[in-house]
Structures are given as C-alpha cells and as structure tokens.
Motif scaffolding. Sequence first.
Motif, PDB file in Angstrom:
ATOM      1  N   ARG A 163       0.843  -1.203   0.000  1.00 24.98           N
ATOM      2  CA  ARG A 163       0.000   0.000   0.000  1.00 24.98           C
ATOM      3  C   ARG A 163       0.877   1.253   0.000  1.00 24.98           C
ATOM      4  N   GLU A 209       0.479   4.085  -1.098  1.00 24.18           N
ATOM      5  CA  GLU A 209      -0.225   5.346  -0.851  1.00 24.18           C
ATOM      6  C   GLU A 209      -0.191   5.744   0.621  1.00 24.18           C
ATOM      7  N   LYS A 210      -0.167   4.760   1.550  1.00 22.38           N
ATOM      8  CA  LYS A 210      -0.121   5.081   2.976  1.00 22.38           C
ATOM      9  C   LYS A 210       1.227   5.691   3.359  1.00 22.38           C
ATOM     10  N   GLN A 264       1.581   9.137   1.773  1.00 19.23           N
ATOM     11  CA  GLN A 264       0.809  10.113   2.545  1.00 19.23           C
ATOM     12  C   GLN A 264       1.639  10.641   3.721  1.00 19.23           C
ATOM     13  N   ARG A 314       4.314  16.013  -4.361  1.00 19.54           N
ATOM     14  CA  ARG A 314       3.664  14.953  -5.136  1.00 19.54           C
ATOM     15  C   ARG A 314       3.853  15.106  -6.642  1.00 19.54           C
ATOM     16  N   THR A 316       4.989   9.014  -8.500  1.00 10.93           N
ATOM     17  CA  THR A 316       4.032   7.966  -8.160  1.00 10.93           C
ATOM     18  C   THR A 316       4.026   7.772  -6.646  1.00 10.93           C
ATOM     19  N   ASN A 317       3.016   7.073  -6.161  1.00 10.14           N
ATOM     20  CA  ASN A 317       2.983   6.757  -4.730  1.00 10.14           C
ATOM     21  C   ASN A 317       4.194   5.931  -4.324  1.00 10.14           C
TER      22      ASN A 317
END
Length: 130
Positions: free
Chosen positions: A43, A45-46, A49, A59, A63-64
């Motif tokens: 994950r 994205e976590k 973040q 950002r 990419t994440n």
Amino acid sequence: MGVKPDWATHLIEHAVSAVHDIPHGGGLAILFPHWMEHVAAVRPEKVAQLGVRVFDLNRTGQTNAQLASEAILSLKKFWTSIGAPTKLSDYGIDDKEIELMTERAMLAEQVGSYVPLTNKDIRKILRNSL
C-alpha cells in the motif's frame, strides 16, 4: 478521528523489548522504516501520505511508490540526524532470538491494520532491522 490506526510497529517493538531491555523509542526508530518498506510494497499510498504530510514531499510528477521510497529515506535521514539507533545491532541484538521475538509479536489477534502481518512478515522486518 474516524481512521483506523496501525500499531504493528509498537507490537513488534514490545516483543523486542520483552526479550531485550531496550528503550521503546529506540526500538521504534529501528523498526519503523523497515515496517514502512513492507507496507509500501503493498500500500504505497499510505507511506506516500506520511511523506507528504510529515516531510512535506512534493507529489508533482511522482508515483505513490516513488513518494513512499522518498518518505522512508527522509525518515532514515531524520533518525540519523538526531543520533537515533538505526539497527538492532546498535543494541547488541543479533539474529539468535528472531523466532522468539516473532512469536511474542504474534500474541495479538491481528498485527497491523494497513497491511496485516504474518509470522513471515514480522520475521523479515526483524531480520531487515539487524
């Protein structure tokens, strides 16, 4: 509020401290980046973040997965800048009790909520932290 937190690193660190008497904060400083690497693989994205919110990462055009890698590196640099330990061997801990620490960490019904961890995952996080 309204977000389920993930306390996996705390559970793993409590297992390490149960076997080796080390400071909780020092153990977390060591384990957290390796846990982040594991979470980022599933994950990103976590972890991205966290990088944006804590380290003010940009950002734009990333990419994440890229942001997650940058967040992990930023945290490692921060720990180094304040003299925090970066590996379990800083406390004289080697691989002799990895299985015992893994067992102790798995006493909870579930370890982790962002990415639930298995024995194998915890063992890998601990080994990577040596």
